[in-house]
Design a protein around this motif. Structure first.
Motif, PDB file in Angstrom:
ATOM      1  N   VAL A 129       0.847  -1.196   0.000  1.00 37.80           N
ATOM      2  CA  VAL A 129       0.000   0.000   0.000  1.00 37.80           C
ATOM      3  C   VAL A 129       0.882   1.246   0.000  1.00 37.80           C
ATOM      4  O   VAL A 129       1.841   1.339   0.774  1.00 37.80           O
ATOM      5  CB  VAL A 129      -0.923   0.032   1.250  1.00 37.80           C
ATOM      6  N   ARG A 130       0.528   2.192  -0.880  1.00 35.79           N
ATOM      7  CA  ARG A 130       1.161   3.514  -0.856  1.00 35.79           C
ATOM      8  C   ARG A 130       0.381   4.361   0.122  1.00 35.79           C
ATOM      9  O   ARG A 130      -0.855   4.392   0.067  1.00 35.79           O
ATOM     10  CB  ARG A 130       1.089   4.121  -2.264  1.00 35.79           C
ATOM     11  N   ALA A 131       1.057   5.053   1.027  1.00 37.05           N
ATOM     12  CA  ALA A 131       0.335   5.853   2.020  1.00 37.05           C
ATOM     13  C   ALA A 131       0.745   7.316   1.942  1.00 37.05           C
ATOM     14  O   ALA A 131       1.924   7.649   1.811  1.00 37.05           O
ATOM     15  CB  ALA A 131       0.601   5.305   3.416  1.00 37.05           C
ATOM     16  N   HIS A 192       5.665   5.248  -0.642  1.00 33.12           N
ATOM     17  CA  HIS A 192       5.313   6.657  -0.458  1.00 33.12           C
ATOM     18  C   HIS A 192       5.789   7.447  -1.674  1.00 33.12           C
ATOM     19  O   HIS A 192       6.819   7.126  -2.264  1.00 33.12           O
ATOM     20  CB  HIS A 192       5.969   7.194   0.819  1.00 33.12           C
ATOM     21  N   ASP A 193       5.021   8.483  -2.035  1.00 34.48           N
ATOM     22  CA  ASP A 193       5.328   9.309  -3.210  1.00 34.48           C
ATOM     23  C   ASP A 193       5.555  10.754  -2.750  1.00 34.48           C
ATOM     24  O   ASP A 193       4.635  11.376  -2.210  1.00 34.48           O
ATOM     25  CB  ASP A 193       4.142   9.232  -4.189  1.00 34.48           C
ATOM     26  N   ALA A 194       6.751  11.281  -2.947  1.00 37.51           N
ATOM     27  CA  ALA A 194       7.019  12.685  -2.587  1.00 37.51           C
ATOM     28  C   ALA A 194       6.680  13.623  -3.756  1.00 37.51           C
ATOM     29  O   ALA A 194       6.765  14.847  -3.620  1.00 37.51           O
ATOM     30  CB  ALA A 194       8.469  12.857  -2.161  1.00 37.51           C
ATOM     31  N   HIS A 195       6.308  13.052  -4.884  1.00 35.32           N
ATOM     32  CA  HIS A 195       5.819  13.799  -6.050  1.00 35.32           C
ATOM     33  C   HIS A 195       6.691  14.992  -6.421  1.00 35.32           C
ATOM     34  O   HIS A 195       6.207  16.107  -6.614  1.00 35.32           O
ATOM     35  CB  HIS A 195       4.355  14.209  -5.836  1.00 35.32           C
ATOM     36  N   HIS A 196       7.995  14.747  -6.527  1.00 36.13           N
ATOM     37  CA  HIS A 196       8.962  15.705  -7.083  1.00 36.13           C
ATOM     38  C   HIS A 196       9.127  16.999  -6.281  1.00 36.13           C
ATOM     39  O   HIS A 196       9.559  18.018  -6.834  1.00 36.13           O
ATOM     40  CB  HIS A 196       8.595  16.117  -8.527  1.00 36.13           C
ATOM     41  N   LEU A 218      10.564   4.857  -1.914  1.00 33.90           N
ATOM     42  CA  LEU A 218      10.221   6.276  -1.845  1.00 33.90           C
ATOM     43  C   LEU A 218      10.260   6.759  -3.290  1.00 33.90           C
ATOM     44  O   LEU A 218      11.262   6.621  -3.985  1.00 33.90           O
ATOM     45  CB  LEU A 218      11.255   7.018  -0.991  1.00 33.90           C
ATOM     46  N   GLU A 219       9.129   7.306  -3.735  1.00 31.43           N
ATOM     47  CA  GLU A 219       8.981   7.643  -5.159  1.00 31.43           C
ATOM     48  C   GLU A 219       9.168   9.131  -5.415  1.00 31.43           C
ATOM     49  O   GLU A 219       8.722   9.959  -4.615  1.00 31.43           O
ATOM     50  CB  GLU A 219       7.562   7.209  -5.566  1.00 31.43           C
ATOM     51  N   ASP A 220       9.772   9.443  -6.558  1.00 28.53           N
ATOM     52  CA  ASP A 220       9.946  10.822  -7.028  1.00 28.53           C
ATOM     53  C   ASP A 220      10.358  11.765  -5.895  1.00 28.53           C
ATOM     54  O   ASP A 220       9.744  12.808  -5.651  1.00 28.53           O
ATOM     55  CB  ASP A 220       8.671  11.318  -7.726  1.00 28.53           C
ATOM     56  N   ALA A 221      11.447  11.377  -5.237  1.00 29.98           N
ATOM     57  CA  ALA A 221      11.902  12.119  -4.067  1.00 29.98           C
ATOM     58  C   ALA A 221      12.330  13.533  -4.445  1.00 29.98           C
ATOM     59  O   ALA A 221      12.154  14.478  -3.678  1.00 29.98           O
ATOM     60  CB  ALA A 221      13.059  11.371  -3.419  1.00 29.98           C
ATOM     61  N   GLY A 244      10.408   7.808 -12.494  1.00 27.13           N
ATOM     62  CA  GLY A 244      10.252   7.642 -13.936  1.00 27.13           C
ATOM     63  C   GLY A 244       8.863   7.682 -14.525  1.00 27.13           C
ATOM     64  O   GLY A 244       8.721   7.509 -15.728  1.00 27.13           O
ATOM     65  N   GLU A 245       7.811   7.970 -13.719  1.00 25.96           N
ATOM     66  CA  GLU A 245       6.485   7.977 -14.349  1.00 25.96           C
ATOM     67  C   GLU A 245       6.360   9.094 -15.389  1.00 25.96           C
ATOM     68  O   GLU A 245       5.552   8.973 -16.303  1.00 25.96           O
ATOM     69  CB  GLU A 245       5.358   8.055 -13.308  1.00 25.96           C
ATOM     70  N   VAL A 246       7.146  10.162 -15.261  1.00 30.52           N
ATOM     71  CA  VAL A 246       7.046  11.220 -16.277  1.00 30.52           C
ATOM     72  C   VAL A 246       8.102  11.084 -17.383  1.00 30.52           C
ATOM     73  O   VAL A 246       8.128  11.879 -18.314  1.00 30.52           O
ATOM     74  CB  VAL A 246       7.118  12.649 -15.663  1.00 30.52           C
ATOM     75  N   ILE A 265      12.244   1.366 -11.782  1.00 32.77           N
ATOM     76  CA  ILE A 265      11.958   2.294 -12.880  1.00 32.77           C
ATOM     77  C   ILE A 265      10.456   2.249 -13.165  1.00 32.77           C
ATOM     78  O   ILE A 265       9.880   1.185 -13.326  1.00 32.77           O
ATOM     79  CB  ILE A 265      12.844   1.988 -14.119  1.00 32.77           C
ATOM     80  N   ARG A 266       9.832   3.442 -13.172  1.00 32.23           N
ATOM     81  CA  ARG A 266       8.373   3.529 -13.231  1.00 32.23           C
ATOM     82  C   ARG A 266       7.807   3.829 -14.611  1.00 32.23           C
ATOM     83  O   ARG A 266       6.591   3.861 -14.789  1.00 32.23           O
ATOM     84  CB  ARG A 266       7.901   4.612 -12.247  1.00 32.23           C
ATOM     85  N   SER A 267       8.674   4.105 -15.583  1.00 30.17           N
ATOM     86  CA  SER A 267       8.189   4.476 -16.917  1.00 30.17           C
ATOM     87  C   SER A 267       7.302   3.352 -17.437  1.00 30.17           C
ATOM     88  O   SER A 267       7.733   2.199 -17.452  1.00 30.17           O
ATOM     89  CB  SER A 267       9.360   4.634 -17.874  1.00 30.17           C
TER      90      SER A 267
HETATM   91 MG    MG Z   1       3.861   9.071  -8.644  1.00 28.96          MG
END
Ligand code: MG
Ligand code: CS2
Length: 385
Positions: A129-131, A192-196, A218-221, A244-246, A265-267
């Protein structure tokens, strides 16, 4: 945005072309510049068509171009599967695993509510789970949504203005995960996603502060426009990193992967040139012990989810797949054969990627433009959303 390709013999394939908030740019790119090149081509020449659209345009890369190419590529793989009578994962090389580990998004206005939501995801069968939780003093922080199953951050025709405070966030995020481990134990995978939104040194602090809670990632730190920032994070922390989602090309990933600056890698297929290109990224990542963790928010259509699940079923260096449930309306417009059971998704056995489009039903939902929010600091400066 969905592309449908039909062969002269009447076999149809579909590809997702959704670029959230910039949909019409991809539609125009396809209609005006790509589709005229497809008429009369051999649908089986998937690689050559990819190279034609990538090299042949002279202007390379970029989200609009690569999303348009992805739509064509996925539709052609779908056609190939239908012609061969085989599900896509078998065309790629066959099954590497039975089911695909997925994670959903739990979020709450405060730590209490976020922890209860994590509990709800566990009771639905999720193992990962992402929280995200609210940040005291910040109106409309990232990741806290009214919708509890879907995730549709593009809410208004013009961008919603949201606020951001890095000090308040850096203070609350470790407290959230301390509480989640206390409430839900050590077995569950937490993300967890820090969303850039952080600078490299702030990201390093957060990654270090989160270490005791053993995050899956930890995503997009920090924004990955400058991959050097990740070296600084790595010097201070062993929290696994996902990015990498973007991204839209292997060239965006190269330095991060070969420098072992990330772990996942999230692409994913729709924004990075389709199966043909993402396969190259995954193979390159495998050489450096980097695993896949495809983007799978609900603003990527079920077509992308279907294709991604076949890919995930095959790819040797699979990590995890993001999975938010589409609305019932979306599911009805895109009938599909994948299913969720005990924290994993299973792709189906129908030929191609297993997702179809009910065009008649789709007509009932006209396009209504929505853009993603923007974020500003307390003093009004523009920040990364
Ligand atoms: Mg994201
Ligand atoms: C998010 C995305 O799922 C995620 O990790 O970062 O949902 C992202 O905000 C949206 O897909 C943007 O359209």
């Amino acid at each position: 945005m969905t592309l449908k390709i039909e062969t002269r013999s009447g076999v149809c394939g579909i590809g997702d072309a959704t670029l959230n908030g910039r949909e019409l740019a991809v539609a125009a790119y396809l209609e005006q510049h790509v589709v005229p090149n497809l008429i009369g081509r051999d649908a089986g020449r998937i690689e050559d068509t990819w190279q034609f659209l990538y090299r042949g345009a002279y202007w390379r890369r970029g989200p609009v171009t690569m999303t348009a190419i992805a739509a064509v590529d996925v539709a052609l793989w779908d056609i190939l599967g239908k012609m061969a009578g085989l599900p896509l994962y078998r065309l790629l090389g066959g099954r590497s695993r039975e089911g695909v580990l997925v994670y959903g998004h739990a979020n709450g206005r405060d730590i209490e509510e976020a922890s209860a939501e994590v509990g709800r995801y566990l009771s639905m069968g999720y193992r990962a789970v992402r929280a995200q939780c609210g940040v005291p003093g910040v109106k409309k922080p990232y990741g806290v949504s009214r919708l509890k199953d879907a995730y549709e951050p593009a809410e208004s025709e013009l961008p919603l203005e949201t606020e951001w405070s890095t000090p308040a966030y850096l203070d609350i995020a470790p407290k959230l995960f301390e509480r989640l481990r206390a409430d839900h134990g050590r077995a569950l995978e937490l993300l967890h996603d820090a969303h850039h939104r952080l600078t490299p040194v702030e990201a390093a602090r957060l990654a270090r502060d989160l270490e005791p809670y053993r995050l899956f990632w930890l995503e997009d730190a920090t924004p990955a426009d400058n991959p050097d920032g990740f070296e600084l994070i790595r010097r201070h922390s062993v929290t696994p990193l996902a990015v990498g989602e973007v991204f839209n090309s292997i060239w965006d990933c190269k330095r991060l992967i070969e420098g072992r600056l990330i772990d996942f890698i999230r692409s994913t297929i729709v924004h990075a040139g389709g199966i043909t290109h993402v396969r190259r990224i995954a193979d390159f990542a495998a050489m450096h012990q980097v695993r896949t963790g495809f983007h799978g928010a609900t603003d990527l259509s079920p077509v992308t989810m279907g294709a991604a699940l076949h890919f995930d079923t095959w790819v040797p260096n699979f990590g995890i797949q993001e999975y938010m449930r589409h609305s019932q309306q979306t599911d009805e417009v895109f009938p599909h054969d994948y299913l969720f059971r005990d924290g994993r998704l299973y792709c189906g056995e129908s030929p191609g990627h297993g997702v179809t489009l009910d065009e008649k039903l789709a007509e009932r939902f006209p396009y209504s433009p929505k853009q993603l929010p923007v974020a500003r600091l307390e003093d009004g400066s523009m920040w990364d959303w």
